[in-house]
Design an enzyme around this catalytic site. Structure first.
Site, PDB file in Angstrom:
ATOM      1  N   HIS A   1      -4.358 -36.313  13.145  1.00  0.00           N
ATOM      2  CA  HIS A   1      -3.253 -37.982  13.639  1.00  0.00           C
ATOM      3  C   HIS A   1      -2.071 -36.726  14.440  1.00  0.00           C
ATOM      4  O   HIS A   1      -0.701 -37.167  14.139  1.00  0.00           O
ATOM      5  CB  HIS A   1      -2.764 -38.414  12.575  1.00  0.00           C
ATOM      6  CG  HIS A   1      -3.594 -39.311  11.814  1.00  0.00           C
ATOM      7  ND1 HIS A   1      -2.941 -40.658  12.649  1.00  0.00           N
ATOM      8  CD2 HIS A   1      -4.533 -38.891  11.078  1.00  0.00           C
ATOM      9  CE1 HIS A   1      -4.427 -42.022  11.905  1.00  0.00           C
ATOM     10  NE2 HIS A   1      -5.018 -40.480  11.106  1.00  0.00           N
TER      11      HIS A   1
ATOM     12  N   GLU B   1      -5.623 -10.475  14.098  1.00  0.00           N
ATOM     13  CA  GLU B   1      -5.157  -9.230  13.524  1.00  0.00           C
ATOM     14  C   GLU B   1      -6.484  -8.103  13.272  1.00  0.00           C
ATOM     15  O   GLU B   1      -5.766  -7.550  14.038  1.00  0.00           O
ATOM     16  CB  GLU B   1      -4.366  -9.376  11.960  1.00  0.00           C
ATOM     17  CG  GLU B   1      -3.365  -7.701  11.683  1.00  0.00           C
ATOM     18  CD  GLU B   1      -2.960  -7.900  10.649  1.00  0.00           C
ATOM     19  OE1 GLU B   1      -1.473  -8.267  10.839  1.00  0.00           O
ATOM     20  OE2 GLU B   1      -3.656  -7.693   9.696  1.00  0.00           O
TER      21      GLU B   1
ATOM     22  N   GLY C   1      -5.734  -3.981   4.147  1.00  0.00           N
ATOM     23  CA  GLY C   1      -5.028  -5.494   3.770  1.00  0.00           C
ATOM     24  C   GLY C   1      -5.837  -6.884   3.873  1.00  0.00           C
ATOM     25  O   GLY C   1      -5.667  -7.616   3.150  1.00  0.00           O
ATOM     26  N   ARG C   2      -5.819  -6.906   4.828  1.00  0.00           N
ATOM     27  CA  ARG C   2      -5.934  -8.582   5.042  1.00  0.00           C
ATOM     28  C   ARG C   2      -7.761  -8.774   4.709  1.00  0.00           C
ATOM     29  O   ARG C   2      -7.928  -9.988   4.328  1.00  0.00           O
ATOM     30  CB  ARG C   2      -6.556  -9.074   6.637  1.00  0.00           C
ATOM     31  CG  ARG C   2      -7.128  -7.664   7.342  1.00  0.00           C
ATOM     32  CD  ARG C   2      -6.944  -8.395   9.185  1.00  0.00           C
ATOM     33  NE  ARG C   2      -7.426  -6.987   9.918  1.00  0.00           N
ATOM     34  CZ  ARG C   2      -7.020  -6.076  10.518  1.00  0.00           C
ATOM     35  NH1 ARG C   2      -6.132  -6.006   9.831  1.00  0.00           N
ATOM     36  NH2 ARG C   2      -7.420  -5.039  10.840  1.00  0.00           N
TER      37      ARG C   2
ATOM     38  N   GLU D   1       9.851  -5.652   4.652  1.00  0.00           N
ATOM     39  CA  GLU D   1      10.500  -7.116   3.864  1.00  0.00           C
ATOM     40  C   GLU D   1      10.128  -7.287   2.310  1.00  0.00           C
ATOM     41  O   GLU D   1      10.876  -7.337   1.941  1.00  0.00           O
ATOM     42  CB  GLU D   1       9.260  -7.823   4.922  1.00  0.00           C
ATOM     43  CG  GLU D   1       9.087  -7.812   5.918  1.00  0.00           C
ATOM     44  CD  GLU D   1       8.477  -6.976   6.941  1.00  0.00           C
ATOM     45  OE1 GLU D   1       8.109  -7.112   7.656  1.00  0.00           O
ATOM     46  OE2 GLU D   1       8.201  -5.653   6.512  1.00  0.00           O
TER      47      GLU D   1
ATOM     48  N   LYS E   1       7.846  -3.441  14.074  1.00  0.00           N
ATOM     49  CA  LYS E   1       8.072  -2.994  12.475  1.00  0.00           C
ATOM     50  C   LYS E   1       9.482  -1.542  13.133  1.00  0.00           C
ATOM     51  O   LYS E   1      10.274  -1.932  12.635  1.00  0.00           O
ATOM     52  CB  LYS E   1       6.757  -3.078  11.544  1.00  0.00           C
ATOM     53  CG  LYS E   1       6.556  -4.131  10.535  1.00  0.00           C
ATOM     54  CD  LYS E   1       5.348  -3.496   9.956  1.00  0.00           C
ATOM     55  CE  LYS E   1       4.331  -4.250   9.344  1.00  0.00           C
ATOM     56  NZ  LYS E   1       3.934  -3.843   8.269  1.00  0.00           N
TER      57      LYS E   1
ATOM     58  N   LYS F   1       0.861  -1.109   0.182  1.00  0.00           N
ATOM     59  CA  LYS F   1      -0.041   0.456   0.546  1.00  0.00           C
ATOM     60  C   LYS F   1       0.649   1.143   0.271  1.00  0.00           C
ATOM     61  O   LYS F   1       0.410   2.230  -0.670  1.00  0.00           O
ATOM     62  CB  LYS F   1      -1.109  -0.307   1.083  1.00  0.00           C
ATOM     63  CG  LYS F   1      -1.783   1.471   1.046  1.00  0.00           C
ATOM     64  CD  LYS F   1      -2.818   1.326   2.392  1.00  0.00           C
ATOM     65  CE  LYS F   1      -3.701  -0.279   1.881  1.00  0.00           C
ATOM     66  NZ  LYS F   1      -4.944   0.508   3.198  1.00  0.00           N
TER      67      LYS F   1
END
Length: 532
Positions: free
Chosen positions: A365, A334, A248-249, A193, A493, A187
């Site tokens: 399992h 979040e 974003g999510r 990153e 961050k 954005k």
């Protein structure tokens, strides 16, 4: 209800399934295996009304700035507004902007998929590398994995999100730079990153092309910051819009979904939007008592805030949904992993559970032992499909037999007398039965929701994702949490940005706590020793 067992609730009410299930066009929700009665649901619906869920829903769809801490609207619903009705934001109808963005996506995906987009050497694009992090990566990757059956393999889509250099090195190693197109999704176009990975991609490309000009033919951006993207070397025409009213999510419905459209084709991408719109319409038009997102949200509040469950499992029984649990972790935790109210007051009640999970059979399992017999009760959502998109004789029946059996076992359990009777019927002596019986008791009474899709398809997947998105919205309203900021992400961050400078100069600040300072010094000295 803490003292009630679901076995008794089912024996007392033969209509329990029909009463506590909701059938939608793309899926069925059965929530009867919860510790609820008619009275419980009535109280929870009253709670939703007291919290003005309906009024807040209207505010969201009307473009009011319900993201209070950032003074923004929350309009990811506008991205899948398939009947193209006007949606107003600050006096402006944003539907034409969304349609314009979709048209640009359509033209771009057709150009790439038909081999008309050519790289610096005149060769067609065969591989897409999406560079992003968080919502810019997890949503598109989850969807392309879920809809892999619908891909015609016009291009191969790859994802890079981790700043650990191993990932981008492994992704790029087998690819031909002449045939790769990078999508950089950020954005702000400043996310550390993402930009670190993007610069590595540029260096990889230009080491082959010997020209910075090749960036314009091999990079597109999805960003709200056109200036930064253009300074990076991306042509203005190849920058796709993001808006500050989309978190974003919640962004896979936008140009963040370019990898999806490139992989399965734009028409199928629109079917994903159609499925989400179908849920939005249900959410807006259905009374709260039969409203699937509302019910899911209230059950989460009931199980966590009232009954004390601290985690919830997401358990998909479909290989195509192997990334869904991770996606739901971000979406819910979040959004609603907060400890203050809208007004900044400390919350003195439990809010949302921690979300975790795994593919159903794998989980059986691994951690289902915990689900069945631990002292901690973990509510679980079981997600399956009536038909497999890749039918192999006998497989889907075995898979779904486990799916149905697990929810029944978690609910009903088995008491000690039943265990003793079973062991005696098998001929075991009393001494063995006395020793083993307590270990085989399952108390049951473990709540589950069952979501049963007819088949994994672009439309049904869009419906499933939107169902959870609207659930998260309702959760936030009932808990009085701002669901659409993520300040907890920002603190780490900011500290990381400062520590990067210290590591690059080998100068550790004395202001760190003794643990962090000791770790940084050990890291730097060990690195120096290995360099020597």
């Amino acid at each position: 209800m803490k003292t009630q067992h679901m076995n008794d609730l089912f024996s007392q009410d033969s209509e329990r399934f029909s009463k506590f299930s909701i059938q939608l066009p793309s899926l069925l929700l059965d929530y009867s295996k919860n510790r609820i009665t008619d009275k419980t649901i009535a109280h929870l619906i009253d709670l939703a009304k007291d919290c003005e869920v309906e009024q807040w829903r209207e505010k969201m769809f009307n473009g009011e700035h319900i993201n209070r801490t950032e003074d923004r609207a929350v309009l990811h619903v506008a991205l899948r507004n398939r009947d193209k009705k006007p949606i107003m934001l600050d006096g402006k109808n944003i539907t034409p902007d969304v349609e314009k963005a979709l048209a640009k996506m359509h033209a771009f995906t057709e150009q790439v998929r038909q081999g008309k987009w050519l790289g610096y050497s005149g060769k067609r694009i065969t591989d897409i590398v999406n560079i992003g992090v968080g919502g810019s990566n997890l949503g598109p990757q989850m969807v392309t994995e879920a809809l892999k059956h619908y891909s015609d393999h016009s291009v191969q889509v790859h994802y890079v999100s981790n700043v650990d250099g191993t990932q981008i090195a492994e992704v790029l190693r087998p690819l031909n730079p002449e045939r790769v197109l990078f999508i950089v999704s950020s954005k702000t176009f400043t996310t550390t990153e993402t930009m670190t990975n993007a610069m590595t991609a540029v260096n990889w490309l230009t080491s082959s092309s010997f020209s910075k000009k090749s960036v314009a033919k091999h990079f597109v951006a999805v960003s709200a910051n056109k200036e930064n993207a253009m300074a990076f070397g991306i042509d203005e025409d190849n920058i796709f819009d993001m808006w500050d009213w989309v978190g974003g999510r919640f962004s896979l419905w936008s140009a963040i979904g370019l990898p999806i459209a490139l992989d399965i084709g734009f028409e199928k991408f629109l079917e994903v939007l159609d499925g989400a719109h179908e849920i939005d319409e249900h959410f807006c038009q259905t009374p709260l008592e039969q409203n699937a997102p509302v019910i899911l949200a209230l059950l989460s509040v009931w199980n966590c805030t009232f009954l004390g469950a601290q985690s919830q499992a997401i358990l998909p029984y479909d290989q195509h949904l192997h990334m869904l649990s991770a996606y739901m972790q971000q979406a819910e935790m979040e959004s609603n992993g907060k400890s203050v109210t809208w007004d900044g007051e400390e919350i003195d009640y439990p809010t949302v559970p921690s979300i975790w999970g795994e593919l159903g059979i794998n989980g059986q399992h691994a951690f289902y032992q915990y689900l069945h017999q631990s002292n901690n009760v973990v509510p679980a959502d079981f997600i399956g499909s009536v038909e497999s998109v890749t039918p192999v004789q006998g497989h889907h029946e075995t898979l779904m037999a486990n799916f149905f059996a697990q929810t029944e076992a978690l609910m009903s359990g088995v008491n000690e007398q039943q265990v003793r009777d079973d062991l005696a019927a098998r001929g075991h002596p009393k001494s063995y039965i006395d020793k083993v019986a307590p270990h085989k008791v399952h108390k049951g009474n473990r709540p589950t929701n069952t979501l049963l899709m007819k088949r994994i398809s672009p439309k049904s997947l869009g419906s499933l994702i939107a169902l959870y998105e609207q659930k998260i919205f309702v959760q936030g309203i009932v808990l009085q949490i701002c669901s659409f900021d993520q300040w907890g992400v920002e603190l780490g961050k900011g500290l990381a940005n400062e520590i990067v400078k210290e590591l690059s100069t080998n100068t550790i600040k004395e202001t760190h706590d003794s643990s962090t300072k000791g770790l940084l010094k050990y890291y730097c000295s060990s690195r120096a020793a290995s360099d020597n």
